[in-house]
Write an enzyme that holds these catalytic residues in place. Structure first.
Site, mmCIF file in Angstrom:
data_model
loop_
_atom_site.group_PDB
_atom_site.id
_atom_site.type_symbol
_atom_site.label_atom_id
_atom_site.label_comp_id
_atom_site.label_asym_id
_atom_site.label_seq_id
_atom_site.Cartn_x
_atom_site.Cartn_y
_atom_site.Cartn_z
ATOM 1 N N CYS A 134 79.431 -19.227 21.679
ATOM 2 C CA CYS A 134 80.841 -19.639 21.771
ATOM 3 C C CYS A 134 81.302 -19.633 23.219
ATOM 4 O O CYS A 134 82.109 -20.460 23.620
ATOM 5 C CB CYS A 134 81.704 -18.720 20.928
ATOM 6 N N GLY A 192 84.011 -17.724 14.068
ATOM 7 C CA GLY A 192 83.438 -18.984 13.593
ATOM 8 C C GLY A 192 84.197 -20.159 14.173
ATOM 9 O O GLY A 192 84.760 -20.066 15.263
ATOM 10 N N LYS A 224 80.850 -10.575 5.050
ATOM 11 C CA LYS A 224 80.285 -11.822 4.499
ATOM 12 C C LYS A 224 79.544 -12.497 5.648
ATOM 13 O O LYS A 224 80.130 -13.147 6.502
ATOM 14 C CB LYS A 224 81.415 -12.719 3.982
HETATM 15 P P1 NAD Z 1 81.865 -21.692 10.491
HETATM 16 O O1 NAD Z 1 83.313 -21.539 10.757
HETATM 17 O O2 NAD Z 1 81.425 -22.856 9.721
HETATM 18 O O3 NAD Z 1 81.291 -20.412 9.715
HETATM 19 C C1 NAD Z 1 81.555 -19.104 10.157
HETATM 20 C C2 NAD Z 1 81.581 -18.199 8.958
HETATM 21 O O4 NAD Z 1 82.684 -18.572 8.153
HETATM 22 C C3 NAD Z 1 80.345 -18.273 8.056
HETATM 23 O O5 NAD Z 1 80.055 -16.988 7.555
HETATM 24 C C4 NAD Z 1 80.817 -19.170 6.942
HETATM 25 O O6 NAD Z 1 80.132 -18.972 5.729
HETATM 26 C C5 NAD Z 1 82.261 -18.737 6.809
HETATM 27 N N1 NAD Z 1 83.143 -19.699 6.155
HETATM 28 C C6 NAD Z 1 83.032 -21.051 6.099
HETATM 29 N N2 NAD Z 1 84.046 -21.567 5.365
HETATM 30 C C7 NAD Z 1 84.820 -20.534 4.966
HETATM 31 C C8 NAD Z 1 86.011 -20.415 4.203
HETATM 32 N N3 NAD Z 1 86.623 -21.464 3.691
HETATM 33 N N4 NAD Z 1 86.518 -19.188 4.013
HETATM 34 C C9 NAD Z 1 85.933 -18.099 4.536
HETATM 35 N N5 NAD Z 1 84.794 -18.142 5.253
HETATM 36 C C10 NAD Z 1 84.240 -19.340 5.476
HETATM 37 O O7 NAD Z 1 81.216 -21.602 11.919
HETATM 38 P P2 NAD Z 1 79.671 -21.560 12.272
HETATM 39 O O8 NAD Z 1 79.149 -22.942 12.147
HETATM 40 O O9 NAD Z 1 79.005 -20.491 11.496
HETATM 41 O O10 NAD Z 1 79.714 -21.063 13.796
HETATM 42 C C11 NAD Z 1 79.936 -21.926 14.815
HETATM 43 C C12 NAD Z 1 81.337 -21.764 15.375
HETATM 44 O O11 NAD Z 1 81.662 -20.395 15.586
HETATM 45 C C13 NAD Z 1 81.474 -22.404 16.732
HETATM 46 O O12 NAD Z 1 82.694 -23.110 16.813
HETATM 47 C C14 NAD Z 1 81.475 -21.216 17.686
HETATM 48 O O13 NAD Z 1 82.052 -21.429 18.930
HETATM 49 C C15 NAD Z 1 82.173 -20.196 16.890
HETATM 50 N N6 NAD Z 1 81.843 -18.848 17.374
HETATM 51 C C16 NAD Z 1 82.800 -18.137 18.057
HETATM 52 C C17 NAD Z 1 82.522 -16.878 18.571
HETATM 53 C C18 NAD Z 1 83.568 -16.077 19.302
HETATM 54 O O14 NAD Z 1 83.401 -14.888 19.465
HETATM 55 N N7 NAD Z 1 84.657 -16.674 19.762
HETATM 56 C C19 NAD Z 1 81.263 -16.336 18.370
HETATM 57 C C20 NAD Z 1 80.312 -17.065 17.682
HETATM 58 C C21 NAD Z 1 80.632 -18.327 17.175
#
Ligand code: NAD
Length: 477
Positions: free
Chosen positions: A281, A225, A172
């Protein structure tokens, strides 16, 4: 392909018939559309993956799976220009970042393709006349929730490892960054992956994402995320007693001691926060400097920040746009709140001539940020660096560990003993000494402490994370 889901090796219309507009972050213009996937589509994808596990996929040897992964890496590089263009326009990446992302995407499949038939089990000494072996098996259906900041790299590291170990995957992607992932699924089918091994259902988190993490047919979830959604993923997967790996945010420190080689440190520090417009991140978003050289380091970093240029992706400047209007507002609010609460802007890059419809924020360096300030504690996810002085080694370690996160850290010192002491004392999944790696590092296990998540992806450890062991005890008396 437009507005479709990719299930069982084929394009299909989404069950709702609805689509989501794709917006170019550099201009704010609509450039395409993706499917608005729903629970019914996720259900079909999980069923297709389950069927794949009952079919030829399960009979392939590790070497044969490895060959498919390697072939996919080759297909990716054969379509490199197209993928770079998609990734750059869809995610707002300047061209050099998009190029490096697509090379790393291919490199993940190449790495796991070459590694998978070198993963051995173990023989465990036990009672007489017993042979005990520890074997690794796939979980079954693995779910992969991907964010928008590095969609292709994160796809490569997570799906690459899962497929290598024989799982069948349902992906997804983020609603803001699905185009290249959909294309890679198509390339995987061309490379010969059996139907149902690599399914992609784009859509919103609250619908498609929620359906995937709560689906009873999913046996493992890899989530990258935000910490907030990470908590939801952990709760949902716990209901079905399913393992999850969480790769969440960071507030990573760059710790600069008075004896540091500043010629090496300063460019790496600036690049570590502005790369991908700070939407990384593992961005080095806290600059911790020993007080004796604090003014000098601040002046040298400020000099570079003032010269940073931001523009549309195709201009390939230092920074591109942020992903969307909401993210721009969030980052700008951090900057405005910090200014209002008395934090000092030491330097800011320029935004001359950027398109008015795009989502741009000027790279900003804050000086003397109080240790309890939000900027010192919370992830901004934009090109904003917070500088703070420290006294000595003990103070540096305490300050480096003074957030709930623990993803990556940089330690800059020429003192050998201190390099090891500080690296071992900082609570984070990776520590770099006299270098810094935001993103990348295909071979290097990566993951968090605390609010940065748990479990490890990348490197060979990911193959352990994405498989389950079985202990087989054989009495041959
Ligand atoms: P997000 O958590 O809003 O979204 C991430 C993904 O989760 C998206 O595909 C989104 O559609 C999905 N999602 C949202 N709500 C959901 C739910 N209830 N159930 C299942 N899936 C759901 O984060 P973002 O805004 O896309 O990314 C930014 C964040 O991600 C930042 O905090 C960043 O640090 C983190 N990040 C971490 C890494 C890592 O490897 N540690 C890498 C990249 C980003």
């Amino acid at each position: 392909m437009k507005g479709m889901v990719f299930i069982g090796g084929k394009w299909q219309a989404p069950s709702s018939g609805k689509t989501i507009d794709v917006i170019d972050p550099g201009t704010g213009q609509v450039i395409g559309r993706i499917a608005d996937g729903q629970a019914a589509d996720i259900d079909l994808a999980v069923k297709a993956a389950r069927q794949a596990l009952a079919g030829p996929w399960a009979r392939l040897t590790a070497t044969e799976r490895g060959r498919l992964l390697t072939r996919l890496a080759e297909r990716i590089m054969a379509n490199y220009d197209e993928l770079v263009d998609l990734e750059s326009r869809d995610c707002g990446k300047v061209l050099s970042t998009a190029r490096s992302d697509i090379k790393l995407l291919a490199r993940y499949f190449e790495f796991y393709g070459g590694a998978v038939d070198k993963i051995h089990g173990e023989i465990i000494p036990y009672q007489n006349n017993h042979a005990v072996s520890l074997v690794r098996q796939p979980f079954g259906v693995t779910g992969h929730i991907i964010p928008w900041n590095y969609p292709t790299q994160i796809l490569g590291r997570s799906v690459g490892a899962a497929l290598a170990m024989g799982n069948a995957t349902v992906v997804k992607p983020a609603e803001d960054a699905s185009l290249s992932i959909l294309r890679v699924a198509e390339l995987a089918a061309e490379a010969g992956f059996p139907e149902g091994t690599f399914n992609v259902v784009p859509g919103y988190g609250a619908t498609a994402g929620q359906a995937l993490i709560s689906h009873p047919g999913v046996n493992f979830v890899s989530f990258t995320g935000s910490p907030q959604v990470g908590t939801i993923v952990q709760q949902e997967t716990a209901r079905h007693h399913v393992k999850c790996v969480l790769e969440l945010g960071g507030k990573s420190p760059q710790v600069v001691f008075a004896d540091a080689n500043l010629e090496r440190a300063i460019p790496a520090i600036v690049n570590g926060i502005i790369q991908n417009a700070g939407q990384t991140c593992s961005a080095g978003s806290r600059l911790l400097v020993q007080k004796e050289i604090y003014d000098e380091v601040l002046a040298r970093v400020a000099d570079r920040f003032a010269k940073l240029r931001t523009g549309v992706q195709s201009d390939d400047l230092d920074c591109g746009p942020l992903i969307n209007a909401r993210q721009r507002e969030r980052v700008q609010r951090f900057i405005d709140d910090a200014v209002q609460s008395g934090a000092r802007i030491a330097a800011q890059g320029k935004l001359d001539g950027v398109p008015s419809g795009g989502f741009y924020v000027a790279p900003t360096l804050f000086a003397d940020v109080p240790r309890e300030h939000l900027l010192a504690k919370e992830e901004v996810f934009g090109p904003v660096l917070a500088a703070m002085p420290f006294e000595d080694e003990a103070d540096a370690i305490a300050l480096a560990n003074d957030t709930d996160y623990g993803l990556v850290a940089g330690v800059w010192t020429e003192h050998g003993g201190r390099q090891q002491r500080v690296a071992r004392a900082i609570d984070s999944g990776q520590v770099y000494i006299n270098c810094y790696g935001a993103g990348g590092g295909v071979e290097l296990p990566f993951g968090g402490f605390g609010k940065s998540g748990h479990g490890r992806e990348k490197g060979l450890l990911a193959l352990e994370e994405m498989s389950i062991t079985k202990t087989i005890v054989h009495n041959y008396e």
